[in-house]
Design a protein around this motif. Structure first.
Motif: not given
Length: 735
Positions: A312-339
């Protein structure tokens, strides 16, 4: 005080005519592109391999093979790369209309590159799933064309194509090698009031029904010009002033770059109403992808089914897809990094400090740095033990020569740092509480969409013929500003003539000219005023959304659902318990090779990162006869490392405690520790190794440190002269 000379006024008038001349060129380019049928704006020659229009369920997509320039050598054994551009209002080509782009980087690395393109008009029956099935057929075709490659294609999904490729990957994982999603929105409710003001727009409109209305007013055509218009409204200072002032100020040098970008930015493509409804209802407003609630026919799309590594490539200069919008699916899909590790999955993310959304795909510096390192690190990414990582790049310039530096040629050293869900959550300092508003909005949207489709749609579908819809679409301001400001303009000949005179008798003044400085200050003031307007507008929208959809508003009637992160975390805990019970049944199985893997994994966890050199060094060491014992034949170390990583993710202490049984004698223990120390690049001559785990295990396993150091020295000494056949295929770093 120096009196300003008239040269400034001459310069300003000349710049004005050159500026207008450039706008005429933009209009002509727009009309020419339309007359050509709006082909993809690729820098490279190409041939059509498979046309989606010929498939049983036709669509407007096609698969192209890009022809590399003569000086780009293609490696027939290299895995193919497939680049998929976004369908977000514009036409295709953003990933490859410069030599320094994703396409150019992949070609220079020797890969055959394919490009998924699309035409301006969809087929009437086309849906998201029609396109998904066509893209699956494209990947099958690519695989068929490269039987010599044992590896599956690398797929790069730009922006909206990122979530599309993730959905396809989850449905057909056997077609994919590593998947790179670049600036791709996948967690649509994520962000913050400052990072992602775009997400609040849906709240003011009542959800998805307006997209349906726009498609029906287009007679089953949603015009991409509306999406482009929304993008432009995000940054009025740039849209209305900055980009034009920058062209006027630097017209002698900026015209070519301006025209190149505007040629792509002004290509407006359409999709069917069913397509835009599927996107808005399932993704932008519904946010169903990460939770596995999107249905492709009878099949639910579950992102946990993706088996190949995801980058996943994200940038803090991206106001269309900021990092949380690019990355939070990892939390919502997996719940725990050990999983993630326990399931044998690998997810790597890269964060850039400042590049904007479009710069992710076409920025020259990004192509020469991040894209280059990603493409040339595919072997390492696939060899990483399962888990969640952040990829870090460190410039070699100014640092001392490192041992085994020849294993990562180029200007950067790369390592992969272990990350947790807390690390991703910390990327959004505002937290995720506000996502409850969008959960309420999703429910309100479903109600509004049902009312619209029941009562208004039947009348509109009868009232709006295609000819009328097409005629209205041509009157959009973004189209008219290009079409009218072209050589069709009655005053165009005069502008052309004056521009030619300006070029012939050009007068330029220095940047420190008093009037030039005054001009700069005035321009900055205009830009600041427009930015202030934007900030006030966005703040008002955020405040309105909180008031209307909050717990004192519609949130009281439409209760927010349980956050996806909580649901995923509960799932992960249950899954980890199952995986742990299964792992404990086999914790003592194996021998020397399993022991080495567990020591290496423990060592890398204690260090906090895997280095690219380490994994390539491990590949070299695996070729040495002395690396294994017992004469058991060839060992697939990469596969074994992944297997052991899944076990150590759920039972780390038990895995290390079992080393005494896996390594029953002192000789095997010392040899395993020596191999592990060599892989982790622990310098044998150092009295205090940088990995405390090796020192700890020497004591618990009763190993002799001197013998371990001696064995490690013997192993690495045989590699001090690099083996040419295993060097990565990449250019050497310049001195």
């Amino acid at each position: 005080m120096t009196t300003p000379s008239p040269d400034y006024f001459t310069d300003a008038v000349q710049r004005t005519f050159l500026f207008l001349d450039t706008l005429l060129d933009r209009g002509n380019n727009y009309l020419e592109h339309l007359n050509q049928g709006t082909p993809p704006l690729l820098k490279f020659e190409h041939e059509v391999i498979l046309d989606g229009a010929t498939l049983p369920d036709p669509c407007n997509y096609a698969l192209l093979r890009l022809v590399p320039p003569p000086d780009y050598a293609v490696n027939p054994a290299a895995r193919p790369v497939v680049v998929v551009d976004p369908r977000a209002g514009h036409g295709p080509g953003i990933g490859g209309f410069k030599l320094d782009s994703e396409v150019g980087v992949a070609m220079r690395a020797g890969h055959t590159v394919y490009f998924v393109t699309f035409r301006p008009e969809p087929h009437d029956s086309q849906t998201l799933w029609t396109v998904m099935h066509a893209e699956a057929r494209f990947l099958e075709k690519v695989i068929e064309r490269h039987p010599q490659s044992q590896a599956k294609p690398v797929v790069i999904g730009n922006c909206q194509a990122g979530w599309a490729m993730m959905a396809l990957n989850a449905s057909r994982p056997e077609l994919f090698g590593p998947l790179m999603i670049m600036g791709a929105p996948v967690s649509y409710w994520a962000g913050s009031s400052k990072l992602n003001p775009m997400r609040y727009a849906g709240a003011t409109l009542g959800g998805s029904w307006l997209a349906s209305l726009t498609g029906d007013l287009g007679a089953n055509r949603f015009d991409g010009v509306n999406l482009v218009d929304n993008f432009e409204r995000l940054n009025p200072a740039n849209t209305l002033w900055n980009k034009y002032y920058n062209l006027w100020r630097h017209v002698d040098t900026e015209a070519e770059r301006f025209l190149e970008f505007e040629r792509w930015w002004g290509g407006f493509f359409r999709m069917t109403t069913a397509e835009i409804e599927g996107i808005v209802e399932n993704l932008f407003v519904g946010n169903r992808l990460a939770r596995g609630a999107v249905m492709a026919g009878e099949q639910a799309i579950n992102l946990r089914h993706i088996t190949a590594p995801v980058v996943v490539f994200a940038s803090w200069g991206d106001n269309i897809t900021p990092p949380p919008q690019a990355l939070n699916w990892i939390i919502d899909t997996w719940g725990d990094e050990r999983a993630i590790a326990a399931a044998g999955r690998t997810i790597v993310y890269v964060l850039h400090e400042s590049v904007g959304h479009l710069g992710i795909f076409v920025g020259g510096e990004i192509a020469r740095k991040e894209h280059d390192q990603l493409v040339t690190s595919l072997d390492v990414i696939e060899s990483l033990p399962p888990g969640l990582y952040e990829m870090k790049l460190v410039a070699k310039a100014g640092i001392d020569h490192q041992r085994w530096e020849e294993l990562e040629p180029g200007d950067y050293s790369v390592h992969y740092e272990h990350r947790t869900m807390a690390d991703i959550a910390a990327l959004n300092p505002e937290g995720r509480d506000e996502e409850a508003l969008f959960s309420t909005l999703s429910q309100v949207s479903e109600l509004n969409a049902q009312l619209y489709k029941t009562w208004l749609r039947p009348m509109l579908q009868l009232a709006v013929p295609r000819a009328l819809a097409d005629a209205l679409g041509k009157q959009h301001t973004l189209r008219l500003q290009r079409q009218l400001m072209s050589d069709q303009l009655p005053w165009a000949p005069l502008i052309r003539s004056m521009a030619e005179q300006a070029r012939t008798h050009r007068v330029q003044v220095a940047d420190d000219h008093p009037l030039r400085e005054l001009e700069t200050k005035a321009a900055a003031g205009i830009s600041a005023a427009l930015n202030q307007f934007r900030d006030q507008r966005d703040a008002s929208v955020v405040q309105w959304t909180r008031l209307v959809l909050g717990p004192q508003g519609l949130g009281a009637l439409f209760k927010p659902a349980t956050p996806d992160a909580e649901v995923a975390h509960d799932w992960a805990l249950g899954e980890l318990e199952k995986q742990r019970a299964a792992a404990l049944q086999h914790i003592t199985e194996g021998g020397f090779a399993e022991g080495v893997c567990r020591i290496v994994l423990a060592g890398m966890v204690s260090i906090g990162a895997f280095e690219r050199r380490s994994l390539r060094l491990a590949r070299l060491l695996a070729q040495l006869p002395s690396t294994t014992t017992g004469g058991k034949g060839q060992i697939n170390w990469a596969k074994l490392l992944k297997q052991q990583a899944r076990m150590t993710a759920v039972a780390p202490i038990e895995a290390l405690n079992a080393l005494e049984q896996l390594l029953p004698d002192q000789t095997s223990r010392e040899h395993a520790l020596a191999v592990s120390a060599a892989v982790m690049m622990i310098e044998p001559t150092l009295a205090n190794p940088r990995s405390e785990i090796i020192e700890f295990l020497m004591g618990t396993l009763g190993a002799d440190p001197d013998r371990v150091i001696g064995l490690a020295r013997d192993l690495t000494a045989s590699l001090d002269t690099p083996v040419a056949s295993v060097k990565p295929a990449a250019p050497k770093r310049k001195a």
